[in-house]
Write a protein that holds these residues in place. Structure first.
Motif, PDB file in Angstrom:
ATOM      1  N   THR A 150     -19.374 -14.253  -5.574  1.00  0.00           N
ATOM      2  CA  THR A 150     -18.615 -13.536  -4.554  1.00  0.00           C
ATOM      3  C   THR A 150     -17.580 -14.459  -3.925  1.00  0.00           C
ATOM      4  OG1 THR A 150     -20.454 -12.045  -4.076  1.00  0.00           O
ATOM      5  CG2 THR A 150     -18.781 -12.295  -2.358  1.00  0.00           C
ATOM      6  N   ILE A 151     -16.384 -13.940  -3.732  1.00  0.00           N
ATOM      7  CA  ILE A 151     -15.291 -14.700  -3.125  1.00  0.00           C
ATOM      8  C   ILE A 151     -15.103 -14.188  -1.705  1.00  0.00           C
ATOM      9  CG2 ILE A 151     -12.847 -15.305  -3.283  1.00  0.00           C
ATOM     10  CD1 ILE A 151     -13.098 -14.683  -6.305  1.00  0.00           C
ATOM     11  N   ASP A 152     -15.263 -15.089  -0.734  1.00  0.00           N
ATOM     12  CA  ASP A 152     -15.163 -14.714   0.673  1.00  0.00           C
ATOM     13  C   ASP A 152     -13.790 -15.077   1.244  1.00  0.00           C
ATOM     14  OD1 ASP A 152     -17.876 -13.814   0.809  1.00  0.00           O
ATOM     15  OD2 ASP A 152     -18.523 -15.916   0.940  1.00  0.00           O
ATOM     16  N   ASP A 153     -13.580 -14.648   2.477  1.00  0.00           N
ATOM     17  CA  ASP A 153     -12.375 -14.998   3.239  1.00  0.00           C
ATOM     18  C   ASP A 153     -11.083 -14.564   2.531  1.00  0.00           C
ATOM     19  OD1 ASP A 153     -13.955 -16.165   5.213  1.00  0.00           O
ATOM     20  OD2 ASP A 153     -13.997 -18.086   4.153  1.00  0.00           O
ATOM     21  N   VAL A 154     -11.068 -13.297   2.140  1.00  0.00           N
ATOM     22  CA  VAL A 154      -9.903 -12.706   1.478  1.00  0.00           C
ATOM     23  C   VAL A 154      -9.187 -11.788   2.468  1.00  0.00           C
ATOM     24  CG1 VAL A 154      -9.174 -11.136  -0.368  1.00  0.00           C
ATOM     25  CG2 VAL A 154     -10.917 -12.888  -0.816  1.00  0.00           C
ATOM     26  N   HIS A 155      -7.861 -11.835   2.458  1.00  0.00           N
ATOM     27  CA  HIS A 155      -7.077 -11.025   3.400  1.00  0.00           C
ATOM     28  C   HIS A 155      -6.866  -9.600   2.890  1.00  0.00           C
ATOM     29  CE1 HIS A 155      -5.772 -13.842   6.550  1.00  0.00           C
ATOM     30  NE2 HIS A 155      -5.845 -14.764   5.606  1.00  0.00           N
ATOM     31  N   PHE A 156      -6.532  -9.435   1.619  1.00  0.00           N
ATOM     32  CA  PHE A 156      -6.294  -8.097   1.082  1.00  0.00           C
ATOM     33  C   PHE A 156      -6.579  -8.098  -0.409  1.00  0.00           C
ATOM     34  CE2 PHE A 156      -2.199 -10.266   0.832  1.00  0.00           C
ATOM     35  CZ  PHE A 156      -1.776 -10.003  -0.475  1.00  0.00           C
ATOM     36  N   VAL A 157      -6.867  -6.898  -0.934  1.00  0.00           N
ATOM     37  CA  VAL A 157      -7.189  -6.732  -2.350  1.00  0.00           C
ATOM     38  C   VAL A 157      -6.458  -5.506  -2.881  1.00  0.00           C
ATOM     39  CG1 VAL A 157      -9.001  -6.463  -4.069  1.00  0.00           C
ATOM     40  CG2 VAL A 157      -9.487  -7.703  -1.950  1.00  0.00           C
ATOM     41  N   PHE A 158      -5.771  -5.687  -4.009  1.00  0.00           N
ATOM     42  CA  PHE A 158      -5.172  -4.575  -4.743  1.00  0.00           C
ATOM     43  C   PHE A 158      -6.032  -4.330  -5.987  1.00  0.00           C
ATOM     44  CE2 PHE A 158      -0.759  -6.357  -3.416  1.00  0.00           C
ATOM     45  CZ  PHE A 158      -0.959  -5.922  -2.115  1.00  0.00           C
ATOM     46  N   VAL A 159      -6.333  -3.069  -6.273  1.00  0.00           N
ATOM     47  CA  VAL A 159      -7.043  -2.683  -7.486  1.00  0.00           C
ATOM     48  C   VAL A 159      -6.143  -1.728  -8.251  1.00  0.00           C
ATOM     49  CG1 VAL A 159      -9.104  -1.576  -8.436  1.00  0.00           C
ATOM     50  CG2 VAL A 159      -9.270  -2.912  -6.320  1.00  0.00           C
ATOM     51  N   CYS A 160      -5.884  -2.020  -9.515  1.00  0.00           N
ATOM     52  CA  CYS A 160      -4.981  -1.133 -10.270  1.00  0.00           C
ATOM     53  C   CYS A 160      -5.629  -0.685 -11.571  1.00  0.00           C
ATOM     54  CB  CYS A 160      -3.630  -1.802 -10.520  1.00  0.00           C
ATOM     55  SG  CYS A 160      -3.670  -3.265 -11.547  1.00  0.00           S
ATOM     56  N   ASN A 180      -3.435   3.065  -8.604  1.00  0.00           N
ATOM     57  CA  ASN A 180      -3.792   1.922  -7.765  1.00  0.00           C
ATOM     58  C   ASN A 180      -4.579   2.342  -6.533  1.00  0.00           C
ATOM     59  OD1 ASN A 180      -2.172   2.328  -5.384  1.00  0.00           O
ATOM     60  ND2 ASN A 180      -0.419   1.328  -6.310  1.00  0.00           N
ATOM     61  N   ALA A 181      -5.230   1.351  -5.974  1.00  0.00           N
ATOM     62  CA  ALA A 181      -5.971   1.506  -4.722  1.00  0.00           C
ATOM     63  C   ALA A 181      -5.947   0.148  -4.042  1.00  0.00           C
ATOM     64  CB  ALA A 181      -7.399   1.969  -4.982  1.00  0.00           C
ATOM     65  N   GLY A 182      -6.349   0.113  -2.785  1.00  0.00           N
ATOM     66  CA  GLY A 182      -6.331  -1.168  -2.101  1.00  0.00           C
ATOM     67  C   GLY A 182      -7.054  -1.125  -0.787  1.00  0.00           C
ATOM     68  N   MET A 183      -7.390  -2.308  -0.313  1.00  0.00           N
ATOM     69  CA  MET A 183      -8.073  -2.459   0.971  1.00  0.00           C
ATOM     70  C   MET A 183      -7.390  -3.599   1.714  1.00  0.00           C
ATOM     71  SD  MET A 183     -12.195  -2.775   1.541  1.00  0.00           S
ATOM     72  CE  MET A 183     -12.973  -2.234   3.059  1.00  0.00           C
ATOM     73  N   GLY A 184      -6.935  -3.310   2.930  1.00  0.00           N
ATOM     74  CA  GLY A 184      -6.237  -4.332   3.692  1.00  0.00           C
ATOM     75  C   GLY A 184      -4.819  -3.942   3.998  1.00  0.00           C
ATOM     76  N   VAL A 185      -3.887  -4.904   3.859  1.00  0.00           N
ATOM     77  CA  VAL A 185      -2.535  -4.717   4.371  1.00  0.00           C
ATOM     78  C   VAL A 185      -1.781  -3.607   3.649  1.00  0.00           C
ATOM     79  CG1 VAL A 185      -1.481  -6.477   2.882  1.00  0.00           C
ATOM     80  CG2 VAL A 185      -0.466  -5.964   5.134  1.00  0.00           C
ATOM     81  N   ASP A 186      -2.006  -3.406   2.337  1.00  0.00           N
ATOM     82  CA  ASP A 186      -1.269  -2.334   1.650  1.00  0.00           C
ATOM     83  C   ASP A 186      -1.685  -0.970   2.179  1.00  0.00           C
ATOM     84  OD1 ASP A 186      -3.800  -2.480   0.341  1.00  0.00           O
ATOM     85  OD2 ASP A 186      -2.972  -1.357  -1.359  1.00  0.00           O
ATOM     86  N   ALA A 187      -2.980  -0.817   2.512  1.00  0.00           N
ATOM     87  CA  ALA A 187      -3.435   0.441   3.104  1.00  0.00           C
ATOM     88  C   ALA A 187      -2.882   0.614   4.516  1.00  0.00           C
ATOM     89  CB  ALA A 187      -4.959   0.492   3.115  1.00  0.00           C
ATOM     90  N   GLU A 188      -2.704  -0.492   5.242  1.00  0.00           N
ATOM     91  CA  GLU A 188      -2.072  -0.414   6.564  1.00  0.00           C
ATOM     92  C   GLU A 188      -0.636   0.067   6.440  1.00  0.00           C
ATOM     93  OE1 GLU A 188      -2.478  -3.976   8.889  1.00  0.00           O
ATOM     94  OE2 GLU A 188      -4.469  -4.384   8.096  1.00  0.00           O
ATOM     95  N   VAL A 189       0.062  -0.396   5.410  1.00  0.00           N
ATOM     96  CA  VAL A 189       1.440   0.060   5.178  1.00  0.00           C
ATOM     97  C   VAL A 189       1.459   1.554   4.896  1.00  0.00           C
ATOM     98  CG1 VAL A 189       3.421  -0.107   3.622  1.00  0.00           C
ATOM     99  CG2 VAL A 189       2.252  -2.189   4.385  1.00  0.00           C
TER     100      VAL A 189
END
Length: 331
Positions: A215-225, A160-169
């Motif tokens: 393109t989808i805008d105004d997203v808070h966080f994204v998880f990529v697995c 997995n990878a991610g951008m946003g709150v999971d990376a902050e954690v």
């Protein structure tokens, strides 16, 4: 049968006695060499040398971060031509706190049980080829923005990878561990709740671009697995993309809301293996690539390791990239 055992002696659940016991158990059945890591990046250096020397099997005893280092040492970088020396097969004996990669392959989380399981798998020549994800990221162009995801660009990730709150954690947990606080499920949960609440006070920063979609805008966080489950909380798996496996493309999970009320149902779905479904949630499976763009420098993680802040992050996937010693899919 010849193999190299790479041990991270600083991993969460690795002990001197446990390391010696599993090494003795393996040595009784196979021609084993053992190397201990001493610094960040050392596991990758050892793995690259093992490939150059023609070692057929590399066994890792450590956490997900150590396994990630080893894989990036064993393989040519994403996009590079494959070199003349074949990459060794990879085997994992869990030694970290979560051990997501090993458990996703069906490896027992107990190190000694996993050692016995590995000997059986080696005797039966039980192998699989799995896909790997990769990341290309652009670091923020401003002074003082270290560590930089440029160090993670052109690297493989396993699950997995991610951008946003999971990376902050992930970043917060690393800071706490550096301060001498041990990793635990309770600490992860408490940190996640704090970071989630903090992130809910900020406007969404991310845009998500998928092949063939607007393109989808105004997203808070994204998880990529690259596999499922996305992670574990103790013995319980967390499923963001139940249909994503090592035999297909990437899975994407994104949220345009940080409302606790709106996300309670989603949290329940993530713990039960049901495909998440809500109007504010985007999920997609078997995608070849995903590109994330941030209005401001945003935290990025790969395989549970913090890699820095980025303004863009492009994730891709290559099928059948790595041979692993693991139970067959039907097991």
């Amino acid at each position: 049968m010849r193999a190299l055992l790479i041990v991270n002696p600083f991993a969460t659940s690795t002990t001197d006695a446990g390391r010696d016991a599993l090494a003795d158990t393996l040595s009784a059945k196979i021609d084993l060499s053992v190397e201990l890591t001493t610094h960040r990046g050392h596991a990758g250096e050892i793995a690259a040398r093992a490939r150059a020397q023609g070692c057929p099997i590399v066994i890792v005893h450590g956490g997900d971060g150590t396994v990630n280092e080893v894989v990036n040492g064993l393989l040519d970088a994403p996009g590079d031509p494959i070199g003349p020396n074949p990459a060794p097969a990879l085997a994992v004996i869990p030694g970290g706190s979560a051990n997501v990669f090993a458990r996703s392959l069906g490896i027992d989380p107990d190190p000694m049980k996993a050692t016995a399981q590995l000997l059986t798998l080696l005797a039966e020549r039980s192998r699989r080829r799995i896909s790997l994800g990769h990341l290309s990221a652009e670091a923020p162009k401003r002074p003082g923005s270290t560590p930089s995801p440029a160090a993670a660009s052109g690297r493989w990730f396993l699950f997995n990878a991610g951008m946003g709150v999971d990376a902050e954690v992930v970043a917060s947990i690393e800071d706490q561990r550096n301060a001498g606080k041990p990793a635990s499920d309770a600490r992860y949960i408490a940190t996640t709740v704090r970071r989630f609440i903090s992130a809910s006070r900020r406007p969404p920063q991310l845009s998500v671009s998928l092949p063939g979609r607007d393109t989808i805008d105004d997203v808070h966080f994204v998880f990529v697995c690259n596999a499922n489950p996305w992670t574990f909380i103790g013995p319980r798996p967390v499923w963001t993309n139940p249909d994503t496996t090592y035999e297909c493309g990437l899975g994407v999970f994104a949220s345009s809301s940080m409302s606790v009320t709106r996300n309670l149902g989603i949290f329940t779905q993530l713990l039960t293996g049901r495909k998440p479904h809500a109007r504010h949630v985007l999920t997609d499976d078997d995608v070849a690539s995903v590109r994330l763009t941030a209005r401001a420098p945003t935290d990025v993680q790969m395989d549970g390791d913090y890699v820095g802040k980025a303004t863009t992050a492009a994730f891709g996937c290559v099928s059948d990239r790595l041979e692993v010693v693991a139970p067959p899919l039907s097991a």
